[in-house]
Design a protein around this motif. Structure first.
Motif, PDB file in Angstrom:
ATOM      1  N   GLU A   1      -9.430  -8.314 -12.252  1.00  0.00           N
ATOM      2  CA  GLU A   1     -10.774  -7.766 -12.139  1.00  0.00           C
ATOM      3  C   GLU A   1     -11.088  -6.544 -12.682  1.00  0.00           C
ATOM      4  O   GLU A   1     -11.906  -6.354 -13.310  1.00  0.00           O
ATOM      5  CB  GLU A   1     -11.323  -8.259 -11.168  1.00  0.00           C
ATOM      6  CG  GLU A   1     -10.652  -9.730 -10.875  1.00  0.00           C
ATOM      7  CD  GLU A   1     -10.815 -10.167  -9.545  1.00  0.00           C
ATOM      8  OE1 GLU A   1     -10.468  -9.569  -8.394  1.00  0.00           O
ATOM      9  OE2 GLU A   1     -11.144 -11.279  -9.418  1.00  0.00           O
ATOM     10  N   THR A   2     -10.244  -5.533 -12.601  1.00  0.00           N
ATOM     11  CA  THR A   2     -10.739  -4.075 -12.304  1.00  0.00           C
ATOM     12  C   THR A   2      -9.256  -3.412 -11.835  1.00  0.00           C
ATOM     13  O   THR A   2      -8.143  -3.878 -12.069  1.00  0.00           O
ATOM     14  CB  THR A   2     -11.400  -3.415 -10.960  1.00  0.00           C
ATOM     15  OG1 THR A   2     -10.634  -3.886 -10.308  1.00  0.00           O
ATOM     16  CG2 THR A   2     -12.776  -4.317 -10.473  1.00  0.00           C
ATOM     17  N   TRP A   3      -9.579  -2.458 -12.599  1.00  0.00           N
ATOM     18  CA  TRP A   3      -7.830  -1.529 -12.171  1.00  0.00           C
ATOM     19  C   TRP A   3      -8.357   0.067 -11.834  1.00  0.00           C
ATOM     20  O   TRP A   3      -9.913   0.311 -12.594  1.00  0.00           O
ATOM     21  CB  TRP A   3      -7.380  -1.706 -13.387  1.00  0.00           C
ATOM     22  CG  TRP A   3      -7.704  -0.476 -15.119  1.00  0.00           C
ATOM     23  CD1 TRP A   3      -8.767  -1.671 -15.762  1.00  0.00           C
ATOM     24  CD2 TRP A   3      -8.098   1.288 -15.205  1.00  0.00           C
ATOM     25  NE1 TRP A   3      -9.239  -0.054 -16.721  1.00  0.00           N
ATOM     26  CE2 TRP A   3      -9.204   0.886 -16.430  1.00  0.00           C
ATOM     27  CE3 TRP A   3      -7.904   2.015 -14.929  1.00  0.00           C
ATOM     28  CZ2 TRP A   3      -9.027   2.541 -17.272  1.00  0.00           C
ATOM     29  CZ3 TRP A   3      -7.697   2.737 -15.055  1.00  0.00           C
ATOM     30  CH2 TRP A   3      -8.960   3.028 -16.563  1.00  0.00           C
ATOM     31  N   GLU A   4      -7.596   1.222 -10.941  1.00  0.00           N
ATOM     32  CA  GLU A   4      -7.778   2.806 -11.571  1.00  0.00           C
ATOM     33  C   GLU A   4      -6.623   2.892 -10.968  1.00  0.00           C
ATOM     34  O   GLU A   4      -5.783   2.673 -10.323  1.00  0.00           O
ATOM     35  CB  GLU A   4      -8.447   2.240  -9.709  1.00  0.00           C
ATOM     36  CG  GLU A   4      -7.959   1.835  -8.473  1.00  0.00           C
ATOM     37  CD  GLU A   4      -8.938   2.048  -6.941  1.00  0.00           C
ATOM     38  OE1 GLU A   4      -9.980   3.469  -7.071  1.00  0.00           O
ATOM     39  OE2 GLU A   4      -8.943   1.135  -6.827  1.00  0.00           O
ATOM     40  N   GLU A   5      -6.932   4.409 -11.051  1.00  0.00           N
ATOM     41  CA  GLU A   5      -5.783   5.176 -11.334  1.00  0.00           C
ATOM     42  C   GLU A   5      -5.850   5.830  -9.389  1.00  0.00           C
ATOM     43  O   GLU A   5      -6.357   5.896  -9.285  1.00  0.00           O
ATOM     44  CB  GLU A   5      -5.741   6.504 -11.941  1.00  0.00           C
ATOM     45  CG  GLU A   5      -4.206   7.322 -11.343  1.00  0.00           C
ATOM     46  CD  GLU A   5      -4.674   8.781 -12.829  1.00  0.00           C
ATOM     47  OE1 GLU A   5      -3.660   9.773 -12.519  1.00  0.00           O
ATOM     48  OE2 GLU A   5      -5.595   8.094 -14.488  1.00  0.00           O
ATOM     49  N   VAL A   6      -3.979   6.027  -8.997  1.00  0.00           N
ATOM     50  CA  VAL A   6      -4.001   5.984  -8.020  1.00  0.00           C
ATOM     51  C   VAL A   6      -3.047   6.566  -7.823  1.00  0.00           C
ATOM     52  O   VAL A   6      -2.117   7.460  -8.974  1.00  0.00           O
ATOM     53  CB  VAL A   6      -3.535   5.113  -6.647  1.00  0.00           C
ATOM     54  CG1 VAL A   6      -4.671   4.114  -6.450  1.00  0.00           C
ATOM     55  CG2 VAL A   6      -2.484   4.074  -7.504  1.00  0.00           C
ATOM     56  N   LYS A   7      -3.658   7.973  -6.122  1.00  0.00           N
ATOM     57  CA  LYS A   7      -2.150   8.546  -6.412  1.00  0.00           C
ATOM     58  C   LYS A   7      -0.260   7.980  -6.005  1.00  0.00           C
ATOM     59  O   LYS A   7      -0.636   6.883  -5.005  1.00  0.00           O
ATOM     60  CB  LYS A   7      -2.278   9.815  -5.335  1.00  0.00           C
ATOM     61  CG  LYS A   7      -3.459  10.640  -6.199  1.00  0.00           C
ATOM     62  CD  LYS A   7      -4.172  11.358  -4.964  1.00  0.00           C
ATOM     63  CE  LYS A   7      -5.121  12.626  -5.182  1.00  0.00           C
ATOM     64  NZ  LYS A   7      -5.415  13.559  -5.818  1.00  0.00           N
ATOM     65  N   TYR A   8       0.343   8.778  -5.988  1.00  0.00           N
ATOM     66  CA  TYR A   8       2.064   8.199  -5.513  1.00  0.00           C
ATOM     67  C   TYR A   8       2.119   8.262  -4.026  1.00  0.00           C
ATOM     68  O   TYR A   8       2.797   7.300  -4.000  1.00  0.00           O
ATOM     69  CB  TYR A   8       3.209   9.103  -6.178  1.00  0.00           C
ATOM     70  CG  TYR A   8       4.254   8.739  -5.905  1.00  0.00           C
ATOM     71  CD1 TYR A   8       4.976   7.957  -6.820  1.00  0.00           C
ATOM     72  CD2 TYR A   8       5.236   9.275  -4.638  1.00  0.00           C
ATOM     73  CE1 TYR A   8       6.390   7.777  -6.355  1.00  0.00           C
ATOM     74  CE2 TYR A   8       6.480   8.776  -4.211  1.00  0.00           C
ATOM     75  CZ  TYR A   8       6.702   7.507  -4.991  1.00  0.00           C
ATOM     76  OH  TYR A   8       8.320   7.624  -4.881  1.00  0.00           O
ATOM     77  N   LYS A   9       1.433   9.279  -3.638  1.00  0.00           N
ATOM     78  CA  LYS A   9       1.280   8.879  -1.903  1.00  0.00           C
ATOM     79  C   LYS A   9       0.453   7.369  -0.927  1.00  0.00           C
ATOM     80  O   LYS A   9       0.572   7.368   0.026  1.00  0.00           O
ATOM     81  CB  LYS A   9       0.595   9.774  -1.316  1.00  0.00           C
ATOM     82  CG  LYS A   9      -0.576  10.275  -1.570  1.00  0.00           C
ATOM     83  CD  LYS A   9      -0.604  11.879  -0.977  1.00  0.00           C
ATOM     84  CE  LYS A   9      -2.371  12.103  -1.220  1.00  0.00           C
ATOM     85  NZ  LYS A   9      -3.183  11.727  -0.173  1.00  0.00           N
ATOM     86  N   ASP A  10      -0.711   6.770  -2.084  1.00  0.00           N
ATOM     87  CA  ASP A  10      -1.676   5.900  -1.875  1.00  0.00           C
ATOM     88  C   ASP A  10      -0.308   4.773  -2.535  1.00  0.00           C
ATOM     89  O   ASP A  10      -1.029   3.443  -2.367  1.00  0.00           O
ATOM     90  CB  ASP A  10      -3.062   6.767  -2.620  1.00  0.00           C
ATOM     91  CG  ASP A  10      -3.100   6.828  -1.963  1.00  0.00           C
ATOM     92  OD1 ASP A  10      -3.321   7.336  -1.453  1.00  0.00           O
ATOM     93  OD2 ASP A  10      -4.188   8.084  -3.086  1.00  0.00           O
ATOM     94  N   LEU A  11       0.336   4.391  -2.331  1.00  0.00           N
ATOM     95  CA  LEU A  11       1.289   3.420  -3.312  1.00  0.00           C
ATOM     96  C   LEU A  11       1.346   2.413  -1.757  1.00  0.00           C
ATOM     97  O   LEU A  11       2.527   3.864  -0.823  1.00  0.00           O
ATOM     98  CB  LEU A  11       2.654   3.943  -4.530  1.00  0.00           C
ATOM     99  CG  LEU A  11       1.436   4.328  -5.907  1.00  0.00           C
ATOM    100  CD1 LEU A  11       3.333   4.166  -6.050  1.00  0.00           C
ATOM    101  CD2 LEU A  11       0.836   2.788  -5.979  1.00  0.00           C
ATOM    102  N   PRO A  12       1.830   1.648  -1.811  1.00  0.00           N
ATOM    103  CA  PRO A  12       2.877   1.161  -0.725  1.00  0.00           C
ATOM    104  C   PRO A  12       3.782   1.243  -0.707  1.00  0.00           C
ATOM    105  O   PRO A  12       4.985   1.614  -1.675  1.00  0.00           O
ATOM    106  CB  PRO A  12       3.274  -0.623  -0.720  1.00  0.00           C
ATOM    107  CG  PRO A  12       1.073  -0.839  -1.948  1.00  0.00           C
ATOM    108  CD  PRO A  12       1.297   0.379  -2.182  1.00  0.00           C
ATOM    109  N   LYS A  13       5.045   1.621   0.538  1.00  0.00           N
ATOM    110  CA  LYS A  13       6.482   1.972   0.489  1.00  0.00           C
ATOM    111  C   LYS A  13       7.523   1.217  -0.313  1.00  0.00           C
ATOM    112  O   LYS A  13       8.250   2.045  -1.042  1.00  0.00           O
ATOM    113  CB  LYS A  13       6.818   2.380   1.379  1.00  0.00           C
ATOM    114  CG  LYS A  13       5.477   2.830   2.704  1.00  0.00           C
ATOM    115  CD  LYS A  13       6.029   4.845   2.218  1.00  0.00           C
ATOM    116  CE  LYS A  13       5.130   5.178   3.633  1.00  0.00           C
ATOM    117  NZ  LYS A  13       4.938   6.937   2.740  1.00  0.00           N
ATOM    118  N   THR A  14       6.858   0.245  -0.825  1.00  0.00           N
ATOM    119  CA  THR A  14       7.580  -0.990  -1.204  1.00  0.00           C
ATOM    120  C   THR A  14       7.679  -0.527  -2.412  1.00  0.00           C
ATOM    121  O   THR A  14       8.127  -0.753  -3.327  1.00  0.00           O
ATOM    122  CB  THR A  14       6.906  -2.609  -0.947  1.00  0.00           C
ATOM    123  OG1 THR A  14       6.381  -2.305  -0.896  1.00  0.00           O
ATOM    124  CG2 THR A  14       7.771  -2.630   0.744  1.00  0.00           C
TER     125      THR A  14
END
Length: 116
Positions: free
Chosen positions: A96-109
């Motif tokens: 549906e969509t994609w967006e760039e995120v920061k490493y710290k915003d990724l889930p811990k897993t």
């Protein structure tokens, strides 16, 4: 005779619907009510395929918030930054969509699966 034709048509419709639910591609996954939407996280760690007239298609390993791995294919209107982290909202094979995120915003897993 009408009952036989009605039965054949009904059986064909049931077969078509069942087939539709078990075939997975962008088009069928988009409308299949049995497939739920989920966020997948990927890292741009290889070049995408340049498409004509423009844009890039990426096929990468992605991880959901539980850390389960799955292949994700999505289209970007431009080349994405190397080693960038991207959150892809997908419903099966349909993105549906994609967006760039920061490493710290990724889930811990997911952080444990993707390098920083």
């Amino acid at each position: 005779m009408k009952k036989i034709i009605s039965s054949i048509v009904a059986a064909g419709a049931v077969a078509a619907i069942c087939g539709f639910l078990f075939i997975h591609n962008e088009i069928t996954d988009r409308v299949n009510p049995l497939i739920s939407r989920q966020d997948m996280y990927v890292q741009i760690n290889r070049n995408g395929q340049h498409l004509s007239p423009g844009g890039t298609e990426y096929t990468l390993d992605g991880y959901n918030k539980s850390g389960e791995k799955s292949e994700v294919t999505f289209y970007a209107g431009k080349d994405l930054r190397k080693n960038a982290y991207v959150k892809v909202s997908a419903k099966g094979k349909y993105v549906e969509t994609w967006e760039e995120v920061k490493y710290k915003d990724l889930p811990k897993t997911v952080q444990s699966k993707l390098k920083q």
